[in-house]
Design an enzyme around this catalytic site. Structure first.
Site, short mmCIF file in Angstrom:
data_model
loop_
_atom_site.label_atom_id
_atom_site.label_comp_id
_atom_site.label_asym_id
_atom_site.label_seq_id
_atom_site.Cartn_x
_atom_site.Cartn_y
_atom_site.Cartn_z
CD GLU A 1 53.41 -1.88 -40.27
OE1 GLU A 1 52.55 -0.78 -40.25
OE2 GLU A 1 52.82 -2.74 -39.92
CG HIS B 1 50.20 1.25 -43.05
ND1 HIS B 1 50.54 0.67 -42.57
CD2 HIS B 1 50.06 0.95 -44.56
CE1 HIS B 1 49.65 -0.82 -42.11
NE2 HIS B 1 48.58 -0.26 -43.57
CE1 TYR C 1 49.01 8.31 -40.48
CE2 TYR C 1 50.45 6.99 -40.93
CZ TYR C 1 49.55 6.66 -40.51
OH TYR C 1 48.97 6.19 -39.76
CD GLU D 1 51.54 -4.03 -37.01
OE1 GLU D 1 50.99 -3.56 -38.02
OE2 GLU D 1 52.71 -5.22 -37.60
CD GLU E 1 49.49 -1.20 -39.03
OE1 GLU E 1 49.84 -2.72 -38.16
OE2 GLU E 1 49.98 -0.23 -39.11
CG HIS F 1 49.98 -5.95 -40.20
ND1 HIS F 1 50.05 -4.87 -40.63
CD2 HIS F 1 49.29 -6.50 -41.29
CE1 HIS F 1 50.49 -4.44 -41.73
NE2 HIS F 1 50.20 -5.70 -42.17
#
Length: 337
Positions: A116, A119, A123, A176, A210, A213
């Protein structure tokens, strides 16, 4: 910052911030209480990736061709995703540790926690590859002060801090498998139109993570849910659908705010409902939104979920799209649109 405050308050009040453990038990991966823990660990580690290996700056040519409105949509979609992944990396997987059923589950959560963070960082790689620093500051200011984004984060985090173990899992699966997807629509749409392919590659890798997850935590929810009495099950189901409806009302308003200017709002809402149904499926419940079917989703976007890299299922492996590439050198002139 909130975690640090809680930590120091506990120290000042004389409270222990450590677990009281009389002995330590070594984790033995050869003796499993739940085989899904090992399968998930192997799945997640087999598809490990880093944003730095994807040449996002090669998409600058496509970026220059987008209108100002389109660039604004992309930036707002991604800063919204950044906030939600930040919440997951700082709180989501952490609070799940309080209710683990096995030692191996905690190890899986450690992996989820790290990814996470990957992730959320990804961005920033996209932002700095496509925007100048001043614009990035404006984007984050918008995200940090946006009423709809703050509502999502506060509702989910309140459950993380005060909910039961099963409620936390519902909140995480909704986040998620459902709330991310208003943001994911944008890069998948551009991918289907042969634009921003490296940006989309990162998003496909995130979606693939995701998906695992959401499936894993949904499975763990079902184990706990099946142990409840009928009355207890009824209570959490009523709570779950109430949460879903509140989040959807906010998500519709957020979608309108981001997408009205480019005319995609209706299609994004359908995509969001499709993924809300997927979230419910992960938790063991039937679809709730009649319009949220694969047939109603923009086929270009659905195709983006079905590539080799990001098969939207539990068993996909590292995709052929995950290759190291040569990044285009960036000049000062690149920031002149």
């Amino acid at each position: 910052m909130e975690k640090q405050k809680r930590y120091f308050n506990e120290i000042l009040n004389g409270e222990s911030v450590k677990k009281n453990v009389s002995y330590y038990k070594s984790v033995d991966w050869n003796r499993l209480e739940d085989a899904i823990d090992k399968q998930t660990w192997e799945k997640l580690t087999s598809q490990f990736w880093l944003d730095t290996r994807i040449p996002v700056s090669n998409d600058r040519s496509d970026w220059r061709q987008l209108s100002e409105e389109e660039r604004d949509v992309v930036n707002k979609a991604f800063v919204g995703l950044t906030m939600l992944d930040t919440l997951q990396s700082e709180e989501g997987a952490n609070v799940m540790r309080e209710d683990v059923r096995t030692q191996h589950e905690e190890a899986v959560l450690n992996n989820i926690l790290f990814m996470e963070s990957v992730h959320a960082k990804s961005y920033s790689t996209i932002f700095i590859s496509l925007n100048e620093s001043k614009k990035i500051d404006e984007i984050f200011e918008w995200g940090d002060t946006n009423e709809r984004l703050q509502y999502k984060a506060k509702v989910i985090n309140d459950i993380y801090q005060n909910g039961t173990g099963l409620q936390k899992k519902v909140a995480s699966v909704f986040l998620e498998s459902f709330l991310f997807y208003s943001g994911f629509f944008t890069p998948l749409w551009y991918l289907g139109n042969n634009k921003l392919e490296n940006v989309a590659e990162i998003i496909k890798l995130i979606i693939r993570d995701e998906s695992v997850h959401g499936t894993y935590l949904g499975y763990k929810f079902q184990l706990g849910f099946n142990e409840l009495s009928e009355d207890e099950q009824y209570e959490i189901v009523v709570w779950m659908y109430d949460l879903l409806e509140k989040l959807m009302v906010n998500e519709d308003k957020y979608t309108e705010e981001v997408y009205d200017k480019v005319g995609w709002t209706k299609e994004v809402k359908t995509f969001v409902r499709y993924n809300a149904n997927k979230a419910l499926q992960n938790l063991g419940f039937p679809a709730y939104y009649d319009e949220g079917t694969a047939e109603n989703v923009n086929p270009i976007v659905m195709n983006g979920l079905s590539t080799d890299t990001s098969n939207h299922d539990f068993f996909s492996q590292v995709g052929s799209g995950y290759l190291m590439g040569e990044a285009e050198a960036m000049d000062d002139d690149d920031y002149d649109f």
